[in-house]
Design a protein around this motif. Structure first.
Motif, PDB file in Angstrom:
ATOM      1  N   GLU A   1       0.722  -1.036   0.025  1.00 48.24           N
ATOM      2  CA  GLU A   1      -0.129  -0.147  -0.084  1.00 48.24           C
ATOM      3  C   GLU A   1       0.639   1.246  -0.015  1.00 48.24           C
ATOM      4  O   GLU A   1       0.521   2.095  -0.764  1.00 48.24           O
ATOM      5  CB  GLU A   1      -0.779   0.108   1.323  1.00 48.24           C
ATOM      6  CG  GLU A   1      -2.011  -1.191   1.160  1.00 48.24           C
ATOM      7  CD  GLU A   1      -1.892  -2.351   1.728  1.00 48.24           C
ATOM      8  OE1 GLU A   1      -0.613  -2.502   2.002  1.00 48.24           O
ATOM      9  OE2 GLU A   1      -2.652  -3.115   1.799  1.00 48.24           O
TER      10      GLU A   1
ATOM     11  N   ASP B   1      -6.256   3.989  -9.486  1.00 47.42           N
ATOM     12  CA  ASP B   1      -6.510   2.799  -8.237  1.00 47.42           C
ATOM     13  C   ASP B   1      -7.531   3.188  -7.549  1.00 47.42           C
ATOM     14  O   ASP B   1      -7.525   3.623  -6.379  1.00 47.42           O
ATOM     15  CB  ASP B   1      -5.090   2.618  -7.655  1.00 47.42           C
ATOM     16  CG  ASP B   1      -5.399   1.343  -7.079  1.00 47.42           C
ATOM     17  OD1 ASP B   1      -6.459   1.005  -6.534  1.00 47.42           O
ATOM     18  OD2 ASP B   1      -4.289   0.904  -6.329  1.00 47.42           O
TER      19      ASP B   1
ATOM     20  N   LYS C   1       2.052   1.777  -3.566  1.00 44.67           N
ATOM     21  CA  LYS C   1       1.318   2.265  -4.148  1.00 44.67           C
ATOM     22  C   LYS C   1       1.136   4.155  -4.076  1.00 44.67           C
ATOM     23  O   LYS C   1       1.269   4.745  -4.966  1.00 44.67           O
ATOM     24  CB  LYS C   1      -0.120   1.696  -3.997  1.00 44.67           C
ATOM     25  CG  LYS C   1      -0.382   0.451  -4.486  1.00 44.67           C
ATOM     26  CD  LYS C   1      -1.716  -0.020  -4.218  1.00 44.67           C
ATOM     27  CE  LYS C   1      -1.852  -1.440  -4.617  1.00 44.67           C
ATOM     28  NZ  LYS C   1      -3.208  -2.106  -4.466  1.00 44.67           N
TER      29      LYS C   1
END
Length: 128
Positions: free
Chosen positions: A4, A96, A7
């Motif tokens: 995460e 995303d 990202k």
């Protein structure tokens, strides 16, 4: 959690979020990992509103208020619909949605987007 954070860092590199928002997102991820929750807020997060403001130099102004309760549903549905329309697919293919939904789940608050163009147009997106 490492995935995460990667990202979020990728979003910074691509210019999708600024360093301040990335820091907030990473802090939320760390709090979730350590079992701590976000600080208590005076208003229930579900009762807050996502506000989008566009102020145009040509006076083509836009004001949109969306309850947080609807945002997750709209993000998923809108992304799926837009992904199936050839003209809009290119705009959403790299978006995303899971990161945005995660931010909402972790009660991201405050200014999200603040853009000012050379023409004097401004775009602001925030949660309050």
């Amino acid at each position: 959690m490492k995935t995460e954070i990667e990202k979020v860092l990728t979003m910074v590199q691509e210019g999708k979020v600024d360093a301040e928002k990335a820091s907030e997102l990473i802090e939320v991820l760390k709090n979730r990992e350590s079992g701590g929750g976000p600080s208590s807020k005076p208003t229930a997060y579900a009762d807050k509103t996502l506000k989008i403001r566009v102020v145009s130099a040509d006076n083509d102004n836009v004001s949109v208020n969306l309850p947080i309760k609807l945002i997750k549903v709209l993000l998923k549905a809108g992304h799926n619909i837009a992904g199936n329309i050839p003209q809009s697919e290119k705009y959403v293919k790299d978006l995303d949605i899971d990161v945005l939904i995660e931010a909402i789940d972790n009660e991201l608050d405050g200014q999200i987007v603040d853009v000012k163009s050379a023409d004097g147009d401004t775009v602001s997106v925030f949660i309050e």
